[in-house]
Write a protein that holds these residues in place. Structure first.
Motif, short mmCIF file in Angstrom:
data_model
loop_
_atom_site.label_atom_id
_atom_site.label_comp_id
_atom_site.label_asym_id
_atom_site.label_seq_id
_atom_site.Cartn_x
_atom_site.Cartn_y
_atom_site.Cartn_z
N UNK A 102 0.93 -1.10 -0.04
CA UNK A 102 -0.01 0.09 0.08
C UNK A 102 0.83 1.32 0.02
N UNK A 103 0.30 2.28 -0.62
CA UNK A 103 1.00 3.76 -0.69
C UNK A 103 0.06 4.51 -0.24
N UNK A 104 0.45 5.52 0.60
CA UNK A 104 -0.25 6.73 1.17
C UNK A 104 0.56 7.85 0.97
N UNK A 105 0.14 9.00 0.29
CA UNK A 105 1.01 9.95 -0.41
C UNK A 105 -0.05 11.00 -0.26
N UNK A 106 0.69 12.42 0.13
CA UNK A 106 0.28 13.69 0.31
C UNK A 106 1.13 14.71 -0.62
N UNK A 107 0.59 15.50 -1.31
CA UNK A 107 1.24 16.46 -1.99
C UNK A 107 0.41 17.94 -1.94
N UNK A 108 1.04 18.95 -1.44
CA UNK A 108 0.27 20.26 -1.47
C UNK A 108 1.11 21.40 -1.71
N UNK A 109 0.95 22.41 -2.54
CA UNK A 109 1.44 23.51 -2.94
C UNK A 109 2.83 23.25 -3.35
N UNK A 110 3.09 22.06 -4.18
CA UNK A 110 4.37 22.11 -4.82
C UNK A 110 5.20 21.24 -3.92
N UNK A 111 4.85 20.90 -2.65
CA UNK A 111 5.59 19.98 -1.66
C UNK A 111 5.18 18.81 -1.54
N UNK A 112 6.02 17.93 -1.29
CA UNK A 112 5.49 16.46 -0.84
C UNK A 112 5.41 16.35 0.53
N UNK A 113 4.29 16.39 1.12
CA UNK A 113 4.26 16.06 2.67
C UNK A 113 4.76 15.05 2.86
N UNK A 114 4.23 13.86 2.37
CA UNK A 114 4.76 12.47 2.85
C UNK A 114 4.45 11.45 1.78
N UNK A 115 5.22 10.78 1.63
CA UNK A 115 5.05 9.39 0.83
C UNK A 115 5.30 8.28 1.73
N UNK A 116 4.51 7.24 1.97
CA UNK A 116 4.66 6.26 2.81
C UNK A 116 4.19 4.83 2.12
N UNK A 117 4.91 4.19 2.16
CA UNK A 117 4.74 2.78 1.41
C UNK A 117 5.19 1.50 2.04
N UNK A 118 4.56 0.35 2.11
CA UNK A 118 4.91 -0.62 2.52
C UNK A 118 4.54 -1.90 1.71
N UNK A 119 5.43 -3.10 1.44
CA UNK A 119 5.11 -3.85 0.62
C UNK A 119 5.58 -5.28 1.49
#
Length: 475
Positions: free
Chosen positions: A73-90
């Protein structure tokens, strides 16, 4: 009757006799061939096999609970040109029979506002972990209970298939021997008609020669007519028995019809089975617990109830789960000490504990499971007694039929002797047509009784095998 009427009756009887006496041997359908065909082709037999296929499908589905599982699974957030977080686990989870679950995973996280808890090395983090239930679910859990119950259901389905096959084959055997008896009765009546016809011919000749009165020809002629009616009735019985037999004959779900010249096995023939009934009956009675499908079904019910009870008992225990995960995220170390330090200090460890105070839910379910198990045991005891009594009665009936058959066989021989003696006396002028007809009627009645006993004996043999649970194994 005058001479002309007697002569006309003579020719009428001979003409009708020519029609009634037709009985070609034709093809033979043996009992073994017939029963094998019913077992393999009858829709009910095929339906019984589907019960096992269905249960095996459910068992395969239950085993799927222990299949290794890939996840990701991947949980990602981008806002105002910034990557707040990218969390992934396999990863891969591997459940085991004893409730222990293994895990291998890869985590890769990044972002400007990443939660410090989720920080991992630049190349990601490898995780190898294990989760162990120490309290509840240690000895039994839902997955194991589901699999055990599916295995018991497979045994139950196999026993149910056997039960249905046994009942089907017993009904089919009854229809076959009814057909065989109908043919035997037809042969008896045709033979009796031939004897009556020969006697009538001789009496007519004696009357024409002046040795017998006209009334004897009338009485003899009436006997021929009565026997002709019996032959017609016997032919109808053969047709009806054959039609009943055909209800058990199928091919590719299409009902079959027998050829007109098809003949059954004789009632006097020995039927070959894989097990000898008379010698095995008592041993079957002794082993009825392991042989009879109904008792096997009851045992499967008890097994399911025991599994339910074990699962409910787990609810009385506290939940205590231990987990340990080894973490690896670095490739290079300056020295061996740093490597050992890394191996010893990079891990995640957890303890989860939960315990209801009154445990009313668990105690209530355990009480219900205990009651269900007691009911299954009581049902087993009742069914065991019922099956034993029925088998005992069937064995005693078979023994009695053996004795009756021996007595009736001797009786038929004695009736034949009496008829022969009466015919000799008649030829010597010391008897009458009435007495000869009476002797013949008693002989025919005795022969008919013998065929009835032979049919019952054949059915009783298969009944013993059915009640023992082994009839389906014979064909």
């Amino acid at each position: 009757m005058n001479r002309t009427a007697i002569i006309l009756a003579f020719f009428c009887v001979f003409g009708s006799q020519a029609v009634l006496a037709q009985n070609d041997q034709g093809q033979l359908l043996t009992f073994e061939q017939y029963m094998s065909w019913v077992k393999n082709e009858h829709p009910l037999a095929k339906n019984a096999r589907l019960l096992v296929d269905q249960a095996e499908g459910n068992l395969r589905s239950a085993r799927g609970s222990f299949d290794p599982q890939l996840y990701g699974g991947v949980n990602q957030k981008r806002f105002a040109g910034s990557e707040y977080y990218h969390i992934s686990e396999y990863g891969l989870k591997v459940p085991t029979w004893f409730g222990i679950e293994g895990k291998v995973a890869y985590e890769y996280n990044r972002g400007t506002y990443l939660n410090p808890e989720n920080n991992v090395p630049e190349n990601g983090l490898l995780v190898a972990g294990i989760k162990v239930p120490v309290g509840k679910r240690l000895f039994m859990d839902q997955r194991r209970a589901q699999l055990r119950k599916a295995q018991a259901m497979t045994n139950m389905s196999q026993a149910e298939r056997t039960l249905e096959l046994n009942q089907l084959l017993q009904d089919a055997a009854s229809a076959y021997w009814k057909w065989s008896q109908a043919n035997a009765l037809l042969n008896i009546d045709q033979n009796a008609l031939e004897l009556t016809q020969e006697r009538f011919e001789g009496i007519v000749q004696s009357y024409l020669g002046g040795d017998l009165p006209a009334i004897d020809t009338t009485e003899s002629f009436l006997s021929v007519q009565q026997q002709q009616v019996k032959v017609i009735d016997a032919r109808q019985m053969v047709i009806e028995a054959k039609m009943e037999l055909e209800t058990f004959l199928w091919k590719d779900e299409v009902p079959l019809e027998l050829e007109d010249d098809m003949q059954p096995q004789d009632l006097t023939d020995e039927v070959k089975t894989k097990e000898i009934v008379n010698d095995s009956a008592q041993s079957w009675l002794n082993n009825i617990y392991n042989l009879h499908p109904k008792l096997k079904m009851n045992r499967a019910k008890i097994q399911q109830a025991q599994i339910d009870r074990r699962l409910k008992l787990e609810k009385l225990k506290p939940q205590l789960d231990l987990s340990y995960n080894y973490l690896s995220g670095y490739d290079d170390y300056e020295n061996a000490e740093l490597q050992r330090a890394y191996l010893n200090n990079n891990y995640k460890f957890g303890i989860d504990f939960k315990m209801p105070i009154f445990i009313r839910d668990g105690r209530g379910e355990v009480a219900a499971a205990n009651a269900k198990l007691d009911m299954a045991n009581f049902e087993m005891s009742s069914e065991m007694l019922n099956v034993k009594n029925k088998l005992n009665a069937a064995i005693n009936k078979l023994i009695n039929l053996n004795e009756q058959l021996n007595i009736q066989t001797e009786a038929v021989i004695n009736y034949e002797r009496l008829l022969e003696a009466e015919e000799i006396k008649f030829d010597n002028g010391e008897s009458s047509v009435f007495l000869i007809n009476s002797r013949q009627m008693k002989l025919v009645s005795a022969q008919e009784k013998l065929t009835e006993l032979q049919r019952k004996h054949k059915i009783a043999q298969t009944k013993v095998m059915e009640l023992s649970g082994v009839l389906f194994r014979q064909f």
